[in-house]
Design a protein around this motif. Sequence first.
Motif, mmCIF file in Angstrom:
data_model
loop_
_atom_site.group_PDB
_atom_site.id
_atom_site.type_symbol
_atom_site.label_atom_id
_atom_site.label_comp_id
_atom_site.label_asym_id
_atom_site.label_seq_id
_atom_site.Cartn_x
_atom_site.Cartn_y
_atom_site.Cartn_z
ATOM 1 N N GLU A 13 -1.939 5.863 5.779
ATOM 2 C CA GLU A 13 -1.272 5.639 7.074
ATOM 3 C C GLU A 13 -1.785 6.593 8.146
ATOM 4 O O GLU A 13 -1.018 7.276 8.812
ATOM 5 N N PHE A 14 -3.103 6.659 8.230
ATOM 6 C CA PHE A 14 -3.807 7.434 9.266
ATOM 7 C C PHE A 14 -3.485 8.921 9.220
ATOM 8 O O PHE A 14 -3.477 9.604 10.226
ATOM 9 N N THR A 17 -10.824 10.492 0.183
ATOM 10 C CA THR A 17 -11.384 9.139 0.230
ATOM 11 C C THR A 17 -10.541 8.326 1.214
ATOM 12 O O THR A 17 -9.370 8.605 1.444
ATOM 13 N N VAL A 43 -6.623 9.148 2.263
ATOM 14 C CA VAL A 43 -5.996 9.026 3.580
ATOM 15 C C VAL A 43 -4.960 7.904 3.474
ATOM 16 O O VAL A 43 -5.250 6.840 2.930
ATOM 17 N N SER A 81 -3.998 10.964 -6.309
ATOM 18 C CA SER A 81 -4.760 9.713 -6.305
ATOM 19 C C SER A 81 -3.856 8.583 -6.746
ATOM 20 O O SER A 81 -3.304 8.629 -7.850
ATOM 21 N N GLN A 82 -3.701 7.574 -5.875
ATOM 22 C CA GLN A 82 -2.804 6.482 -6.228
ATOM 23 C C GLN A 82 -3.524 5.411 -7.045
ATOM 24 O O GLN A 82 -2.978 4.900 -8.001
ATOM 25 N N THR A 83 -4.763 5.105 -6.659
ATOM 26 C CA THR A 83 -5.454 3.996 -7.342
ATOM 27 C C THR A 83 -6.742 4.441 -8.042
ATOM 28 O O THR A 83 -7.518 3.602 -8.493
ATOM 29 N N GLY A 84 -6.981 5.749 -8.114
ATOM 30 C CA GLY A 84 -8.080 6.245 -8.955
ATOM 31 C C GLY A 84 -9.355 6.644 -8.233
ATOM 32 O O GLY A 84 -10.233 7.256 -8.835
ATOM 33 N N ASN A 85 -9.484 6.309 -6.931
ATOM 34 C CA ASN A 85 -10.732 6.629 -6.222
ATOM 35 C C ASN A 85 -10.919 8.141 -6.061
ATOM 36 O O ASN A 85 -11.997 8.684 -6.341
ATOM 37 N N THR A 86 -9.883 8.799 -5.595
ATOM 38 C CA THR A 86 -9.975 10.249 -5.380
ATOM 39 C C THR A 86 -10.111 10.961 -6.725
ATOM 40 O O THR A 86 -10.806 11.980 -6.833
ATOM 41 N N ALA A 107 -10.445 4.150 3.343
ATOM 42 C CA ALA A 107 -10.949 2.774 3.296
ATOM 43 C C ALA A 107 -11.914 2.460 4.430
ATOM 44 O O ALA A 107 -12.736 1.552 4.311
ATOM 45 N N GLU A 130 -12.448 2.071 -2.282
ATOM 46 C CA GLU A 130 -11.967 0.673 -2.204
ATOM 47 C C GLU A 130 -10.471 0.618 -1.870
ATOM 48 O O GLU A 130 -9.672 1.339 -2.466
HETATM 49 C C1 LIG Z 1 -0.429 2.797 1.599
HETATM 50 C C2 LIG Z 1 -1.894 3.042 1.907
HETATM 51 C C3 LIG Z 1 -2.260 3.457 3.178
HETATM 52 C C4 LIG Z 1 -3.614 3.675 3.489
HETATM 53 N N1 LIG Z 1 -3.943 4.093 4.738
HETATM 54 C C5 LIG Z 1 -5.261 4.295 5.047
HETATM 55 C C6 LIG Z 1 -5.660 4.736 6.347
HETATM 56 O O1 LIG Z 1 -4.839 4.985 7.217
HETATM 57 N N2 LIG Z 1 -6.976 4.890 6.601
HETATM 58 C C7 LIG Z 1 -7.940 4.649 5.651
HETATM 59 O O2 LIG Z 1 -9.126 4.798 5.948
HETATM 60 N N3 LIG Z 1 -7.593 4.254 4.411
HETATM 61 C C8 LIG Z 1 -6.281 4.073 4.076
HETATM 62 N N4 LIG Z 1 -5.934 3.672 2.821
HETATM 63 C C9 LIG Z 1 -6.998 3.467 1.835
HETATM 64 C C10 LIG Z 1 -7.145 4.637 0.880
HETATM 65 O O3 LIG Z 1 -7.280 5.865 1.573
HETATM 66 C C11 LIG Z 1 -8.406 4.447 0.017
HETATM 67 O O4 LIG Z 1 -8.410 3.204 -0.616
HETATM 68 C C12 LIG Z 1 -8.498 5.561 -0.985
HETATM 69 O O5 LIG Z 1 -9.773 5.571 -1.567
HETATM 70 C C13 LIG Z 1 -7.450 5.451 -2.076
HETATM 71 O O6 LIG Z 1 -7.579 6.568 -2.905
HETATM 72 P P1 LIG Z 1 -6.881 6.649 -4.333
HETATM 73 O O7 LIG Z 1 -7.460 5.555 -5.167
HETATM 74 O O8 LIG Z 1 -7.267 7.987 -4.847
HETATM 75 O O9 LIG Z 1 -5.422 6.508 -4.143
HETATM 76 C C14 LIG Z 1 -4.612 3.471 2.494
HETATM 77 C C15 LIG Z 1 -4.216 3.062 1.217
HETATM 78 C C16 LIG Z 1 -2.885 2.851 0.920
HETATM 79 C C17 LIG Z 1 -2.505 2.420 -0.482
#
Ligand SMILES: Cc1cc2nc3c(=O)[nH]c(=O)nc-3n(C[C@H](O)[C@H](O)[C@H](O)COP(=O)(O)O)c2cc1C
Length: 165
Positions: free
Chosen positions: A54-55, A79, A52, A9-14, A81, A114
């Motif tokens: 970069e797709f 999770t 997810v 999890s990079q930003t906490g959502n997962t 976006a 988010e």
């Molecule tokens: C570099 C980057 C690439 C992303 N690519 C996608 C994507 O391809 N499709 C999507 O739906 N969300 C994408 N997202 C959104 C994240 O999947 C989404 O905000 C997720 O909840 C982040 O989870 P985290 O807080 O656990 O890191 C991307 C986010 C980042 C930072």
Amino acid sequence: MKTLVTYFSQTGNTKKIAEAIYDEITGEKDIKEIKDVSNFEDYDLIFVGSPVMEFNIPKKVTNFISNNVAGKNIAFFMTHAVPEGFEAIKSWTGSIEDFAASGNYLGTFECQGELAQPVYDMLMKSDDPEMKGFAEMSLSGKGQPDEIHIQKAREFAKEIQAKVQ
Ligand SMILES: Cc1cc2nc3c(=O)[nH]c(=O)nc-3n(C[C@H](O)[C@H](O)[C@H](O)COP(=O)(O)O)c2cc1C
């Protein structure tokens, strides 16, 4: 029965979803970031979570699953976006099923999370209308995952655990 909930999890959502699943699971259990897990040997059931990016599901997650899943009960959570129901989600879920194929794949939970502001800003500045479109779609994910989704994740955890008991 011993359960592992592990996630990237990079930003906490997962991480929020991971914690909800962990809370709901009964019996012996651990919660760890993927980077802190060496293998699945000690566990009867494993939940693996990822955003997810970069797709795709990030390579570090899919490699980790492929290398450790043989013969294990595994469920996944992710999770993203884009809004729930968006077409591409099926292919992300499908790829996870493929990576989990040598284990006993039990199901996937997915919900919107988010989008980090710098990524949103970058997409909005893009000349590619598709990228702008993604940024706009992500706006409905503000504040996600919320309590309703956390509750859904708890229900998912219960359903998955019931499958292996
Ligand atoms: C570099 C980057 C690439 C992303 N690519 C996608 C994507 O391809 N499709 C999507 O739906 N969300 C994408 N997202 C959104 C994240 O999947 C989404 O905000 C997720 O909840 C982040 O989870 P985290 O807080 O656990 O890191 C991307 C986010 C980042 C930072």
